[in-house]
Design a protein around this motif. Sequence first.
Motif, short mmCIF file in Angstrom:
data_model
loop_
_atom_site.label_atom_id
_atom_site.label_comp_id
_atom_site.label_asym_id
_atom_site.label_seq_id
_atom_site.Cartn_x
_atom_site.Cartn_y
_atom_site.Cartn_z
N LEU A 59 0.81 -1.21 0.00
CA LEU A 59 0.00 0.00 0.00
C LEU A 59 0.85 1.27 0.00
O LEU A 59 0.32 2.36 -0.19
CB LEU A 59 -0.96 -0.01 1.19
CG LEU A 59 -2.01 -1.12 1.16
CD1 LEU A 59 -2.95 -1.01 2.34
CD2 LEU A 59 -2.79 -1.12 -0.15
N SER A 60 2.17 1.12 0.19
CA SER A 60 3.08 2.26 0.10
C SER A 60 3.68 2.39 -1.29
O SER A 60 4.50 3.27 -1.54
CB SER A 60 4.22 2.11 1.12
OG SER A 60 3.72 2.08 2.44
N SER A 61 3.28 1.50 -2.20
CA SER A 61 3.84 1.49 -3.55
C SER A 61 2.72 1.21 -4.55
O SER A 61 1.58 0.92 -4.16
CB SER A 61 4.93 0.42 -3.66
OG SER A 61 4.42 -0.86 -3.33
N GLU A 62 3.04 1.32 -5.82
CA GLU A 62 2.04 1.11 -6.87
C GLU A 62 2.37 -0.04 -7.81
O GLU A 62 1.48 -0.66 -8.37
CB GLU A 62 1.86 2.39 -7.68
CG GLU A 62 1.31 3.56 -6.87
CD GLU A 62 1.15 4.80 -7.72
OE1 GLU A 62 1.54 4.77 -8.91
OE2 GLU A 62 0.64 5.81 -7.19
N ARG A 63 3.66 -0.30 -8.01
CA ARG A 63 4.07 -1.34 -8.98
C ARG A 63 4.94 -2.41 -8.36
O ARG A 63 5.09 -3.49 -8.92
CB ARG A 63 4.85 -0.69 -10.14
CG ARG A 63 4.06 0.34 -10.93
CD ARG A 63 4.93 1.04 -11.95
NE ARG A 63 6.11 1.67 -11.36
CZ ARG A 63 6.10 2.84 -10.75
NH1 ARG A 63 4.97 3.53 -10.63
NH2 ARG A 63 7.22 3.35 -10.25
N LEU A 64 5.54 -2.14 -7.23
CA LEU A 64 6.49 -3.04 -6.59
C LEU A 64 5.85 -4.37 -6.24
O LEU A 64 4.75 -4.43 -5.69
CB LEU A 64 7.00 -2.37 -5.31
CG LEU A 64 8.21 -2.96 -4.60
CD1 LEU A 64 9.47 -2.81 -5.44
CD2 LEU A 64 8.39 -2.24 -3.25
#
Length: 267
Positions: A59-64
């Motif tokens: 939820l702290s990233s978009e693609r990772l």
Amino acid sequence: MTETSAPPPTVGIVFRPQSPPEDLPSVAREAEAAGIAELWLWEDCFLEGGLTSATAALLSSERLKVGIGLLPVPLRNPALAAMELATIERLAPGRLVAGFGHGVLDWMGQVGARVASPLTLLREYVTAVRSLLDGDTADADGRYVKLDRVALGWPPASAPEIAIGATRPQTLRLAGELGDSVLLDSVNDAAAVRAARVIVDEGRAESGRPGRTRVRVFAEVDPRSDAPASRIADRIAELVDAGADAVAVQAPADAPDPRPLLDALPR
């Protein structure tokens, strides 16, 4: 005819549990900004929880892509594990790798969860979790796993990748048979990777499942050493040549912060 080249290896970084959990969201954002493909987490007793940490990183990233290596199977009922993983997969589709393992046997004994046959438990557990994540109604009457018409109310559209942690031949063979990938969590020299690749492939062939079980390796590199970038590149090349499909680089336990390694990782 043009020869098809093998796909490039996946390169990731490891957030060790010796780092404080409050650092994880910023590490996930920095890893994604740096173009790193995967971030891996440990779940070691009695440090960060793997499922909560994975959720925070996703939820702290978009693609990772975020991998959990490994969830000790004696600690959770498989229905609960499937519920949690299904929820995470629905929140971040296609970005979760769910890793399962025996757990450190002394720790499992410490919490009253050690079993007589860890291999039997792992087989029954992964089979049940996969069935539930595939949206099936699961029944099981095994030595350890017992389910009576259990089905998820919110199954994911597609099950996440299931990795199995292994070092010994029996577990490596099981990983080839049941897993989408195997995580060599403490076997990372080239000779050991090459030997593990053979056993994993044998297990996959014996299962009759199509395709190939990916081999994932954690490789430790000290960011305080001279020329870490060249060391990382050489290490990755060595492990890939031995049969690894993905390599995640981690700092040592006494200097666990992965951020000094970010600039040295190949994209």
